[in-house]
Motif scaffolding. Structure first.
Motif, PDB file in Angstrom:
ATOM      1  N   SER A  28       0.829  -1.214   0.000  1.00 27.50           N
ATOM      2  CA  SER A  28       0.000   0.000   0.000  1.00 27.50           C
ATOM      3  C   SER A  28       0.863   1.263   0.000  1.00 27.50           C
ATOM      4  O   SER A  28       0.373   2.354  -0.258  1.00 27.50           O
ATOM      5  CB  SER A  28      -0.929   0.010   1.218  1.00 27.50           C
ATOM      6  OG  SER A  28      -0.155   0.101   2.388  1.00 27.50           O
ATOM      7  N   ARG A  29       2.162   1.100   0.294  1.00 28.79           N
ATOM      8  CA  ARG A  29       3.063   2.268   0.285  1.00 28.79           C
ATOM      9  C   ARG A  29       3.929   2.313  -0.980  1.00 28.79           C
ATOM     10  O   ARG A  29       4.838   3.134  -1.089  1.00 28.79           O
ATOM     11  CB  ARG A  29       3.955   2.232   1.524  1.00 28.79           C
ATOM     12  CG  ARG A  29       3.139   2.254   2.820  1.00 28.79           C
ATOM     13  CD  ARG A  29       4.047   2.387   4.017  1.00 28.79           C
ATOM     14  NE  ARG A  29       4.875   3.586   3.916  1.00 28.79           N
ATOM     15  CZ  ARG A  29       5.972   3.781   4.667  1.00 28.79           C
ATOM     16  NH1 ARG A  29       6.338   2.882   5.542  1.00 28.79           N
ATOM     17  NH2 ARG A  29       6.659   4.890   4.537  1.00 28.79           N
ATOM     18  N   ALA A  30       3.625   1.447  -1.940  1.00 30.50           N
ATOM     19  CA  ALA A  30       4.499   1.297  -3.113  1.00 30.50           C
ATOM     20  C   ALA A  30       4.633   2.574  -3.933  1.00 30.50           C
ATOM     21  O   ALA A  30       5.636   2.783  -4.598  1.00 30.50           O
ATOM     22  CB  ALA A  30       3.999   0.161  -4.001  1.00 30.50           C
ATOM     23  N   TYR A  31       3.612   3.453  -3.910  1.00 30.57           N
ATOM     24  CA  TYR A  31       3.672   4.646  -4.764  1.00 30.57           C
ATOM     25  C   TYR A  31       3.983   5.912  -3.975  1.00 30.57           C
ATOM     26  O   TYR A  31       3.801   7.023  -4.462  1.00 30.57           O
ATOM     27  CB  TYR A  31       2.409   4.736  -5.637  1.00 30.57           C
ATOM     28  CG  TYR A  31       2.355   3.491  -6.488  1.00 30.57           C
ATOM     29  CD1 TYR A  31       3.252   3.329  -7.548  1.00 30.57           C
ATOM     30  CD2 TYR A  31       1.519   2.428  -6.167  1.00 30.57           C
ATOM     31  CE1 TYR A  31       3.289   2.148  -8.281  1.00 30.57           C
ATOM     32  CE2 TYR A  31       1.550   1.245  -6.897  1.00 30.57           C
ATOM     33  CZ  TYR A  31       2.446   1.121  -7.951  1.00 30.57           C
ATOM     34  OH  TYR A  31       2.497  -0.045  -8.668  1.00 30.57           O
ATOM     35  N   GLU A  32       4.493   5.711  -2.744  1.00 31.46           N
ATOM     36  CA  GLU A  32       5.112   6.829  -2.033  1.00 31.46           C
ATOM     37  C   GLU A  32       6.521   6.966  -2.605  1.00 31.46           C
ATOM     38  O   GLU A  32       7.130   5.980  -3.003  1.00 31.46           O
ATOM     39  CB  GLU A  32       5.200   6.518  -0.529  1.00 31.46           C
ATOM     40  CG  GLU A  32       3.845   6.455   0.140  1.00 31.46           C
ATOM     41  CD  GLU A  32       3.961   6.037   1.618  1.00 31.46           C
ATOM     42  OE1 GLU A  32       5.056   6.107   2.180  1.00 31.46           O
ATOM     43  OE2 GLU A  32       2.927   5.639   2.170  1.00 31.46           O
ATOM     44  N   ASP A  33       7.021   8.198  -2.614  1.00 33.99           N
ATOM     45  CA  ASP A  33       8.357   8.407  -3.177  1.00 33.99           C
ATOM     46  C   ASP A  33       9.416   8.134  -2.112  1.00 33.99           C
ATOM     47  O   ASP A  33      10.119   9.039  -1.659  1.00 33.99           O
ATOM     48  CB  ASP A  33       8.477   9.834  -3.723  1.00 33.99           C
ATOM     49  CG  ASP A  33       9.745   9.997  -4.555  1.00 33.99           C
ATOM     50  OD1 ASP A  33      10.328   8.964  -4.947  1.00 33.99           O
ATOM     51  OD2 ASP A  33      10.145  11.153  -4.787  1.00 33.99           O
TER      52      ASP A  33
END
Ligand code: SAH
Length: 219
Positions: free
Chosen positions: A52-57
């Motif tokens: 769920s955090r994969a598209y945080e930079d």
């Protein structure tokens, strides 16, 4: 539940698009690179608990004390690499295989070396469903490069050695480019080294923070 290629909620195309916008705001311009990041589902490269955090930079753990690189860094290194329009690329530090998949979307042939067996296996599993062609993975010490496949138009290193490994310079084609973080401790210099005949021209790109490159003379 198995994460799907398309994703949903925090892994959806919309969430992914927000990351792309952010990368553009941070100066990433190469449309080929942005398209590759749009295309490759980063959430499939990490544990479900972190998907769920994969598209945080941000960089995130992938096990064995290693991390999947921050998307901005993946984009930046890929953009620099694409400045020489390489066909054949060597990557050192496959990790979970995310940067490898981005490269395989950008160039004709990718060779990637990982020294930890568990990560090598994991990258193989992660990359298999993407059906990328002309991609070869190897378990070994990246300090030696991949002599039987040299020369490479570009070499990208995703772990930081204290100094540039000489074998990697030798395996660069004339006009080729090595992108590598160099130095010890928490902060390293991200360098672009361009080969012109027997001369090597170094450019400092920015300061970065990578895991150390292990093996070679440190063994
Ligand atoms: N590009 C990867 C980054 C992983 S972190 C990703 O986004 O997932 C750096 C990786 O380099 C780790 O997997 C580590 O095991 C690997 N590594 C460190 N020293 C190495 C060496 N000498 N040869 C090959 N891989 C190495």
């Amino acid at each position: 539940m198995q994460a799907s290629i398309n994703g949903s909620g925090m892994t959806s195309a919309r969430t992914r698009e927000r990351l792309i916008q952010r990368l553009m705001e941070h100066g990433i311009q190469d449309l080929r690179v942005l398209e590759a990041l749009r295309h490759v589902p980063r959430h499939l490269f990490m544990d479900e608990a972190l998907a769920s955090r994969a598209y945080e930079d941000t960089a995130l753990p992938i096990g064995f004390g290693q991390t999947i690189s921050q998307p901005y860094i993946v984009a930046r290194m890929s953009e620099v690499l694409m400045s020489v329009s390489p066909h054949k690329v060597l990557e050192i530090g496959t990790g979970c295989g995310y940067q490898t998949a981005i490269l395989a979307n950008l160039v004709d042939e990718v060779f990637s070396i990982e020294r930890i067996g568990g990560l090598y296996e994991r990258a193989r599993r992660n990359l298999q469903p993407l059906q990328l062609h002309r991609l070869r993975l190897r378990l070994g010490d990246g300090y030696q490069g991949w002599p039987s496949q040299a020369p490479f138009d570009a070499i990208l290193v995703t772990a930081a050695p204290p100094q540039i490994p000489p074998a990697l310079l030798q395996q660069l084609a004339d006009g080729g480019l090595l992108v590598i973080p160099v130095g010890g401790g928490g902060s390293q210099r991200l360098l672009a080294v361009r080969r012109e005949g027997d001369e090597f021209h170094e450019e400092l790109l920015e300061m970065v923070s990578f895991v150390p490159m292990l093996g070679g003379e440190q063994r």
